[in-house]
Design a protein around this motif. Sequence first.
Motif, PDB file in Angstrom:
ATOM      1  N   ASP A  64       1.734   1.568  14.195  1.00 10.12           N
ATOM      2  CA  ASP A  64       2.042   0.200  14.566  1.00 10.12           C
ATOM      3  C   ASP A  64       0.892  -0.416  13.104  1.00 10.12           C
ATOM      4  O   ASP A  64       0.710   0.502  12.267  1.00 10.12           O
ATOM      5  CB  ASP A  64       1.215  -0.098  15.736  1.00 10.12           C
ATOM      6  N   ALA A  65       0.862  -1.332  13.243  1.00  7.94           N
ATOM      7  CA  ALA A  65       0.134  -2.273  11.893  1.00  7.94           C
ATOM      8  C   ALA A  65      -1.289  -1.453  11.735  1.00  7.94           C
ATOM      9  O   ALA A  65      -1.536  -1.368  10.526  1.00  7.94           O
ATOM     10  CB  ALA A  65      -0.164  -3.679  12.460  1.00  7.94           C
ATOM     11  N   ASN A  66      -1.738  -1.001  12.576  1.00  4.91           N
ATOM     12  CA  ASN A  66      -3.136  -0.292  12.181  1.00  4.91           C
ATOM     13  C   ASN A  66      -3.154   1.235  12.177  1.00  4.91           C
ATOM     14  O   ASN A  66      -4.194   1.679  12.100  1.00  4.91           O
ATOM     15  CB  ASN A  66      -4.279  -0.864  13.324  1.00  4.91           C
ATOM     16  N   THR A  67      -2.079   1.764  12.617  1.00  3.44           N
ATOM     17  CA  THR A  67      -2.254   3.204  12.942  1.00  3.44           C
ATOM     18  C   THR A  67      -0.933   3.912  12.181  1.00  3.44           C
ATOM     19  O   THR A  67       0.087   3.605  12.104  1.00  3.44           O
ATOM     20  CB  THR A  67      -2.139   3.689  14.230  1.00  3.44           C
ATOM     21  N   LEU A  68      -1.375   5.234  11.671  1.00  2.00           N
ATOM     22  CA  LEU A  68      -0.400   5.997  10.918  1.00  2.00           C
ATOM     23  C   LEU A  68      -0.465   7.228  11.861  1.00  2.00           C
ATOM     24  O   LEU A  68      -1.341   7.553  12.286  1.00  2.00           O
ATOM     25  CB  LEU A  68      -0.884   6.309   9.641  1.00  2.00           C
ATOM     26  N   TYR A  69       0.592   8.006  11.754  1.00  2.07           N
ATOM     27  CA  TYR A  69       0.769   9.227  12.197  1.00  2.07           C
ATOM     28  C   TYR A  69       0.684  10.167  11.309  1.00  2.07           C
ATOM     29  O   TYR A  69       1.436  10.253  10.309  1.00  2.07           O
ATOM     30  CB  TYR A  69       2.172   9.262  13.077  1.00  2.07           C
ATOM     31  N   VAL A  70      -0.155  11.195  11.411  1.00  2.00           N
ATOM     32  CA  VAL A  70      -0.237  12.108  10.119  1.00  2.00           C
ATOM     33  C   VAL A  70      -0.184  13.730  10.680  1.00  2.00           C
ATOM     34  O   VAL A  70      -0.888  13.784  11.689  1.00  2.00           O
ATOM     35  CB  VAL A  70      -1.625  11.870   9.496  1.00  2.00           C
ATOM     36  N   CYS A  71       0.595  14.483   9.935  1.00  6.12           N
ATOM     37  CA  CYS A  71       0.531  15.746  10.219  1.00  6.12           C
ATOM     38  C   CYS A  71       0.421  16.727   9.176  1.00  6.12           C
ATOM     39  O   CYS A  71       0.886  16.381   8.100  1.00  6.12           O
ATOM     40  CB  CYS A  71       2.041  16.348  10.993  1.00  6.12           C
ATOM     41  N   GLY A  72      -0.325  17.936   9.280  1.00  6.99           N
ATOM     42  CA  GLY A  72      -0.644  18.943   8.326  1.00  6.99           C
ATOM     43  C   GLY A  72      -0.353  20.236   8.812  1.00  6.99           C
ATOM     44  O   GLY A  72      -0.159  20.421  10.014  1.00  6.99           O
ATOM     45  N   VAL A 104       3.282  15.197   7.039  1.00  8.12           N
ATOM     46  CA  VAL A 104       4.019  13.814   7.684  1.00  8.12           C
ATOM     47  C   VAL A 104       3.365  12.764   7.446  1.00  8.12           C
ATOM     48  O   VAL A 104       2.153  13.063   7.897  1.00  8.12           O
ATOM     49  CB  VAL A 104       4.461  14.240   9.321  1.00  8.12           C
ATOM     50  N   LEU A 105       3.859  11.456   7.443  1.00  2.00           N
ATOM     51  CA  LEU A 105       2.879  10.373   7.241  1.00  2.00           C
ATOM     52  C   LEU A 105       4.041   9.353   7.795  1.00  2.00           C
ATOM     53  O   LEU A 105       4.985   9.025   7.073  1.00  2.00           O
ATOM     54  CB  LEU A 105       2.408   9.825   5.642  1.00  2.00           C
ATOM     55  N   GLN A 106       3.955   8.515   9.016  1.00  2.00           N
ATOM     56  CA  GLN A 106       4.590   7.959   9.525  1.00  2.00           C
ATOM     57  C   GLN A 106       3.975   6.618  10.153  1.00  2.00           C
ATOM     58  O   GLN A 106       2.818   6.879  10.742  1.00  2.00           O
ATOM     59  CB  GLN A 106       5.242   8.552  10.807  1.00  2.00           C
ATOM     60  N   PRO A 107       4.498   5.422  10.067  1.00  6.99           N
ATOM     61  CA  PRO A 107       3.756   4.173  10.525  1.00  6.99           C
ATOM     62  C   PRO A 107       4.017   4.262  12.038  1.00  6.99           C
ATOM     63  O   PRO A 107       5.142   4.512  12.527  1.00  6.99           O
ATOM     64  CB  PRO A 107       4.383   3.307  10.018  1.00  6.99           C
ATOM     65  N   THR A 117       0.739  -1.103   0.029  1.00  7.77           N
ATOM     66  CA  THR A 117      -0.154   0.037   0.059  1.00  7.77           C
ATOM     67  C   THR A 117       0.985   1.272  -0.047  1.00  7.77           C
ATOM     68  O   THR A 117       1.908   1.270   0.661  1.00  7.77           O
ATOM     69  CB  THR A 117      -0.974  -0.138   1.242  1.00  7.77           C
ATOM     70  N   LEU A 118       0.659   2.228  -0.761  1.00  7.83           N
ATOM     71  CA  LEU A 118       1.058   3.442  -0.893  1.00  7.83           C
ATOM     72  C   LEU A 118       0.285   4.553  -0.203  1.00  7.83           C
ATOM     73  O   LEU A 118      -0.765   4.779  -0.668  1.00  7.83           O
ATOM     74  CB  LEU A 118       1.542   3.952  -2.255  1.00  7.83           C
ATOM     75  N   TYR A 119       0.687   5.031   0.669  1.00  9.98           N
ATOM     76  CA  TYR A 119       0.003   6.189   1.350  1.00  9.98           C
ATOM     77  C   TYR A 119       0.522   7.573   0.835  1.00  9.98           C
ATOM     78  O   TYR A 119       1.527   7.802   0.774  1.00  9.98           O
ATOM     79  CB  TYR A 119       0.355   6.247   3.021  1.00  9.98           C
ATOM     80  N   GLN A 151      -1.416  26.428  11.579  1.00  8.78           N
ATOM     81  CA  GLN A 151      -1.464  25.881  13.055  1.00  8.78           C
ATOM     82  C   GLN A 151      -1.368  24.607  12.948  1.00  8.78           C
ATOM     83  O   GLN A 151      -2.541  23.570  13.199  1.00  8.78           O
ATOM     84  CB  GLN A 151      -3.046  26.253  13.370  1.00  8.78           C
ATOM     85  N   PRO A 152      -0.228  23.981  12.839  1.00  8.15           N
ATOM     86  CA  PRO A 152       0.099  22.479  12.547  1.00  8.15           C
ATOM     87  C   PRO A 152      -0.545  21.579  13.540  1.00  8.15           C
ATOM     88  O   PRO A 152      -0.868  21.889  14.610  1.00  8.15           O
ATOM     89  CB  PRO A 152       1.796  22.198  12.643  1.00  8.15           C
ATOM     90  N   ILE A 153      -1.099  20.444  12.724  1.00  2.00           N
ATOM     91  CA  ILE A 153      -1.996  19.609  13.642  1.00  2.00           C
ATOM     92  C   ILE A 153      -1.243  18.192  13.243  1.00  2.00           C
ATOM     93  O   ILE A 153      -1.084  17.940  12.142  1.00  2.00           O
ATOM     94  CB  ILE A 153      -3.301  19.881  13.406  1.00  2.00           C
ATOM     95  N   CYS A 154      -1.091  17.182  14.185  1.00  2.50           N
ATOM     96  CA  CYS A 154      -1.026  15.749  13.980  1.00  2.50           C
ATOM     97  C   CYS A 154      -2.137  15.033  14.520  1.00  2.50           C
ATOM     98  O   CYS A 154      -2.832  15.318  15.368  1.00  2.50           O
ATOM     99  CB  CYS A 154       0.360  15.392  14.667  1.00  2.50           C
ATOM    100  N   ASP A 155      -1.971  13.693  13.839  1.00  2.00           N
ATOM    101  CA  ASP A 155      -3.476  13.191  14.179  1.00  2.00           C
ATOM    102  C   ASP A 155      -2.993  11.373  14.063  1.00  2.00           C
ATOM    103  O   ASP A 155      -1.946  11.300  13.278  1.00  2.00           O
ATOM    104  CB  ASP A 155      -4.393  13.209  13.156  1.00  2.00           C
ATOM    105  N   TYR A 156      -3.485  10.675  14.939  1.00  7.57           N
ATOM    106  CA  TYR A 156      -3.623   9.257  14.603  1.00  7.57           C
ATOM    107  C   TYR A 156      -4.392   8.643  13.603  1.00  7.57           C
ATOM    108  O   TYR A 156      -5.578   8.931  13.981  1.00  7.57           O
ATOM    109  CB  TYR A 156      -3.397   8.468  15.992  1.00  7.57           C
ATOM    110  N   LEU A 157      -4.135   8.160  12.627  1.00  8.72           N
ATOM    111  CA  LEU A 157      -5.129   7.837  11.550  1.00  8.72           C
ATOM    112  C   LEU A 157      -5.001   6.188  11.674  1.00  8.72           C
ATOM    113  O   LEU A 157      -4.251   5.453  11.265  1.00  8.72           O
ATOM    114  CB  LEU A 157      -4.445   8.261  10.257  1.00  8.72           C
ATOM    115  N   LEU A 158      -6.229   5.630  12.201  1.00  6.96           N
ATOM    116  CA  LEU A 158      -6.711   4.455  11.988  1.00  6.96           C
ATOM    117  C   LEU A 158      -6.684   4.192  10.760  1.00  6.96           C
ATOM    118  O   LEU A 158      -7.695   4.723   9.726  1.00  6.96           O
ATOM    119  CB  LEU A 158      -7.897   3.993  13.072  1.00  6.96           C
TER     120      LEU A 158
END
Lengths: 639, 639
Positions: free
Chosen positions: B106-114, B101-104, B48-50, B119-126
Amino acid sequence: LVVVFGTAVAFAPAPRITWAHKEVGLVHFHEPGIFNYSTFLLSEHEDTLYVGAREAVFALNALYIAEKQHEVYWKVSEDKKAKCVEKGKSKQTECLNYIRVLQPLDANTLYVCGTNAFQPICDYLLKDSPAIASYHLTCALQFLLKLPNGELYSGTSYNFLGSEPIISRHSSQSPLRTEYAIPWLNEPSFVFVDVIRRHFSDTEVEDDKVYFFFMEVSVEYEFVFKLMIPRIARVCKGDQGGLRTLQKKWTSFLKARLICSKPDSNLVFNMLQDVFVLRGPWLKEPVFYAVFTPQLNNMGLSAVCAYNLSTVEEVFSRGKYMQSTMVEQSHTKWVRYNGAVPRPRPGACINSEARAANFTSSLNLPDKTLQFVKDHPLMDDSIMPYEGKPLLIKKDVNYTQIVVDRVQALDGTIYDVMFISTDKGALHKAISLENSMHIIEETQLFQDFAPVRALLLSSKKGKKFVYAGSNSGMIQGAVAFCGKHITCVDCVLARDPYCAWSPHVATCVALHQEPIPGRDLIQNMSGDVSACPDRVKESYWQHFFKHGGTAELRCSQKSNLAQVVWKFQNSVLNANNSTKYILVGRDNLLIFNLSKEDSGVYQCLSEETVNNKTVSQLLAKHVLEVKLILHTPAAPTLS
Amino acid sequence: LVVVFGTAVAFAPAPRITWAHKEVGLVHFHEPGIFNYSTFLLSEHEDTLYVGAREAVFALNALYIAEKQHEVYWKVSEDKKAKCVEKGKSKQTECLNYIRVLQPLDANTLYVCGTNAFQPICDYLLKDSPAIASYHLTCALQFLLKLPNGELYSGTSYNFLGSEPIISRHSSQSPLRTEYAIPWLNEPSFVFVDVIRRHFSDTEVEDDKVYFFFMEVSVEYEFVFKLMIPRIARVCKGDQGGLRTLQKKWTSFLKARLICSKPDSNLVFNMLQDVFVLRGPWLKEPVFYAVFTPQLNNMGLSAVCAYNLSTVEEVFSRGKYMQSTMVEQSHTKWVRYNGAVPRPRPGACINSEARAANFTSSLNLPDKTLQFVKDHPLMDDSIMPYEGKPLLIKKDVNYTQIVVDRVQALDGTIYDVMFISTDKGALHKAISLENSMHIIEETQLFQDFAPVRALLLSSKKGKKFVYAGSNSGMIQGAVAFCGKHITCVDCVLARDPYCAWSPHVATCVALHQEPIPGRDLIQNMSGDVSACPDRVKESYWQHFFKHGGTAELRCSQKSNLAQVVWKFQNSVLNANNSTKYILVGRDNLLIFNLSKEDSGVYQCLSEETVNNKTVSQLLAKHVLEVKLILHTPAAPTLS
């Protein structure tokens, strides 16, 4: 990270016309076996051009340089040559006598200097016969200026004899020179020297000043490697040196950096190639025109910057000084000096203020002033170009030399016409028009594309010529090729202040040549061709072609700024991706597979846009008739 | 003054083959209304390519990106957008959420920042469904690295909220950041960040280190205007900050300048565009590949420099420091510090030597060491590239991104294949061959010539792809287009380590794709085609033309390094200045005015010189027969 590439830089446009070497009338001079035609002296009253080459001086007819009047050969003596070769220099190229200085002394005598196999030598050359060498300089001479009072100003740099770079005055009364110290001169290369006379119009009686233009290794700037920096240095003619401090040294030596850059485009031009002083009774003050190339990442980029004398003088007479400081015991850093400056101002010529304070000569200047100028010869303020930016920036060219002519157009407007030579044997002629540069034409002076090493302008009324020298020979060319513009529209679109259309003789005439035929001349520097008379006569070519054949219709368009448009029966033809039409040799039209439908009128038009106005001109008209030819039966052949 | 222009610089040659956009198979992805495809994360085990774009994250099938698996839209809230617009920023371009930012995790979660409208924000993306924003950063985020232990390393620069540029670690146990001071960071632009794991093979137990690549305004260099300088900074993962001095600040922050220049040609590349770390079990140490352009006088010049990790480490662990000094009360000058350096060495990670001296953590480092590193974060020694010079210098191109693949050729030789993108939407594929660069091919990735903003390589065996993103979309391409080489000679002359000729199937095959048909593959990286079998079948075209007509004979030649030669009856034809023959569309031959004598065999050959050996290849053969056609009489027509 968002990176913006290719910021729009206003580069000068292409030259409007490119003249091939054979296309324009150029007069050549070349003496077999003699090379490096690099030093010129024009005697306008004699109409003689003196040319210094390698081991030879020629006197040529300035109106027609192919006519040699005299010649003098000046070779290196055998023992000098042997010594030079012993030191590892090349016998074929270095251990020879390159003539570097040609100066008039009096009506009958020239002052000539040559490199003389690294033992520079000067000589009084009696016109018609050479005299004996009479003056020896001990350094690698680069530039020299001889004043009528017999004083000799020279700039010389390192040579293999181990002498130091100096700027000196050779004079029986008061010889002076620079200190041997990095702050004074740091590996300099001299480019130009000239004297600027005092202004008599001023209330202040100023001294004459001698200006030296050179490059040296920068002490104030640093990057990943050594940076070169262009400088002006100036000394006062009245300088007598100091009494104790700076004894027999300049007390008026100051130098400043010359800036030619465009910060918003990250362009820095720090390699000074040539300088020309434009002066005349019509000028408020002399203007220095300078040609530069970049030192860093130079993929063929050149610039011209102009400097007003008053800008230069302002820096020397009121600018801040630089100060060197030892940092951490081993690093010399240069910064702006903000402390108190002694009076009289260090490096200033003796002026009325100094005289009023009883300092009548540099010999009685106070020690404080002298010590200060000895330690602070470098100004912190930079000399900025006219309008703060280059007059002209050109891509894909390395400019080498410049001369400037001041010309009055028909409407009275004054144009400074720049003639700038390239390292590929070409000459660009450029003027500033409505805040944008216009390169009127490019002329291929040298067929072998050799770099132009010397350029001289003769601007005598009715005898205006450009002289150029290269390693292989020299040429004389006209300042304008007006006669090459055959229509009024062509003549006006050239936007050449030297040229105007004479309806009287239906010719594009040169305004600087007498007599000008007729009145009512037409010239419009903004390219407005509305004053041109309608073309009366329209000629055309008639062609007959066979069915199935190929036609080539000729058209010639000189302007690089124009586009050629072909029309058939008044409709524009599209030659792109067409199997029917192809453009060859830039403008000629090929038509394939001719049929009866191809018969008709073909017109070749040039479209040139000047000031947002498109001027359309008919260049050629062809009338084509395609015929179905009757064949007689032929016997089949075997192949 | 003799000036030498155009010093010979060994620029990289033209790409051997130029593939137009439609010529090779590229897979496209573009979501209508979504722009700025600039952040990639490849999950190789999922294939998969995110992709992070403007206000959207996509999950694509990495083997065929046109197949979208999931999508998540992440817009700026209306009140945030309004606030941003109030501050004078653009609603259409700036007050949006650019995924950076797109970082893995764990197997089910990505770390995403925009960027979230400044007002930069990061999020756990299931994966499959978006979670709620959970983490706020207060600065203009530029680069970020999240380690598996939950630590977050970020580089952020100035924003309109007035915060200072910092490099920081967000961690619950030990948050750390840089000092707000010019010596630490001076208007930086972050380019790249990565962690380099300790070597377990070493006897020394080293700490993991995080490297930041950025540009900043130089404090040590000066020229006519502000100079940018590329730097590497590094911090130790084990850093805990100081106890009193440098409390909650890095005690291991050191930075050094990256040099990419060619002094003998006056080329300085100081604008860092991108960095790629090449590492693998077969490499002794990681290598940093970096793409640069010049800041000064850049007319389209790019370079690639490579740096060994050990060279970088050597400078940090043994190099000299720089020292700033106040000169004349107002100027800060930076020079080499030659004084005593406290122990443990300032900025070093806690190593066995430090531990032996009882310094087990940065918290108990002596104040002297901490104060020193606080004042001296900049090294005086520069980080020099591999072999002291750029690997590649290319004219007329602005490189933007780089990825490198390590490939083994058939003979076992290892090649580092560089894929370098341009600001015109193209991709260059280059290798070093016998000390000279060979650009195997250039592929036009984006039809709209938009700058390539992101590049990613998937180097999984059998699934090697290049992914590229631009503002308008993204593409997936093969690492090689072996099948496009239709003859053995073509396949060998490509000198592409990915490709070899299989005589078994008479095809140029990709070595990285299974199964490889047959054995006895032919590949020769020095371009020796002697192993290629003689071409058996030779086809030709037969043409019949009318007398007087025009023939167009087609020929197609892909190599930009080859020349096309046309032969008629085995003699070379000269199409220059000929009225009989013209070359059109680069290689096709036009023959005019056909007569019986033009009948015969025409051959189009390509001649390509590799390693001083010319390989000649027949590209096309045409047999022409000109016939005198019998016409029946026709009535004359009027036109």
